[in-house]
Scaffold this motif. Structure first.
Motif, PDB file in Angstrom:
ATOM      1  N   UNK A  38      16.244  21.391  11.770  1.00 31.25           N
ATOM      2  CA  UNK A  38      17.503  21.849  12.348  1.00 31.25           C
ATOM      3  C   UNK A  38      17.899  20.798  13.380  1.00 31.25           C
ATOM      4  N   UNK A  39      19.173  20.425  13.424  1.00 25.70           N
ATOM      5  CA  UNK A  39      19.664  19.461  14.406  1.00 25.70           C
ATOM      6  C   UNK A  39      20.880  20.083  15.070  1.00 25.70           C
ATOM      7  N   UNK A  40      20.910  20.061  16.417  1.00 26.65           N
ATOM      8  CA  UNK A  40      22.060  20.619  17.106  1.00 26.65           C
ATOM      9  C   UNK A  40      22.464  19.768  18.295  1.00 26.65           C
ATOM     10  N   UNK A  41      23.718  19.948  18.701  1.00 27.98           N
ATOM     11  CA  UNK A  41      24.254  19.312  19.898  1.00 27.98           C
ATOM     12  C   UNK A  41      24.306  20.378  20.982  1.00 27.98           C
ATOM     13  N   UNK A  42      23.683  20.107  22.111  1.00 26.11           N
ATOM     14  CA  UNK A  42      23.719  21.028  23.242  1.00 26.11           C
ATOM     15  C   UNK A  42      24.791  20.539  24.201  1.00 26.11           C
ATOM     16  N   UNK A  43      25.810  21.357  24.396  1.00 25.14           N
ATOM     17  CA  UNK A  43      26.937  21.027  25.270  1.00 25.14           C
ATOM     18  C   UNK A  43      26.560  21.398  26.701  1.00 25.14           C
ATOM     19  N   UNK A  44      26.143  20.400  27.471  1.00 22.46           N
ATOM     20  CA  UNK A  44      25.659  20.656  28.830  1.00 22.46           C
ATOM     21  C   UNK A  44      26.765  21.136  29.765  1.00 22.46           C
ATOM     22  N   UNK A  45      28.021  20.791  29.482  1.00 17.66           N
ATOM     23  CA  UNK A  45      29.097  21.249  30.367  1.00 17.66           C
ATOM     24  C   UNK A  45      29.223  22.768  30.305  1.00 17.66           C
ATOM     25  N   UNK A  46      29.001  23.364  29.144  1.00 19.25           N
ATOM     26  CA  UNK A  46      29.025  24.823  29.038  1.00 19.25           C
ATOM     27  C   UNK A  46      27.744  25.435  29.589  1.00 19.25           C
TER      28      UNK A  46
END
Length: 108
Positions: A38-46
């Motif tokens: 599984x590959x994901x992008x973690x949106x640190x601003x949220x």
């Protein structure tokens, strides 16, 4: 980078001052067995703002990689990573996947 533990591993963290672009990536199975990633992008601003809703986006989910094979994220689509965003990888088997990412850093 090799995902060495059975759990989520941060493969890349964008700069705190500039954006980056994920151009592509290769995920190679290092074992004699089939694996799933599984590959994901973690949106640190949220995540930092504590905003309600989704703070991550799955790029690929439950992708099987047979033994001796690789999975490639195509260079046809680019993903913009904002400041401090992370690319995380999960593999269902420890020490089983080698991750190589093509990233353009320093985008303003």
């Amino acid at each position: 980078q090799i995902v060495q533990v059975l759990g989520v591993t941060t493969a890349f963290t964008a700069s705190g001052t500039e954006k980056s672009i994920l151009i592509g990536g290769t995920f190679s199975n290092l074992t004699q067995n089939d694996i799933n990633i599984y590959v994901e992008i973690v949106d640190q601003s949220l995540a930092v703002a504590g905003a309600a809703g989704i703070s991550s986006v799955q790029l690929v989910s439950d992708i099987p990689i047979p033994n001796g094979s690789s999975f490639v994220i195509s260079e046809a689509g680019k993903t913009v990573l904002e400041q401090n965003d992370q690319v995380t990888v999960y593999c269902d088997t420890a020490n089983a996947v080698d991750v190589t990412l093509a990233i353009l850093s320093g985008v303003s």
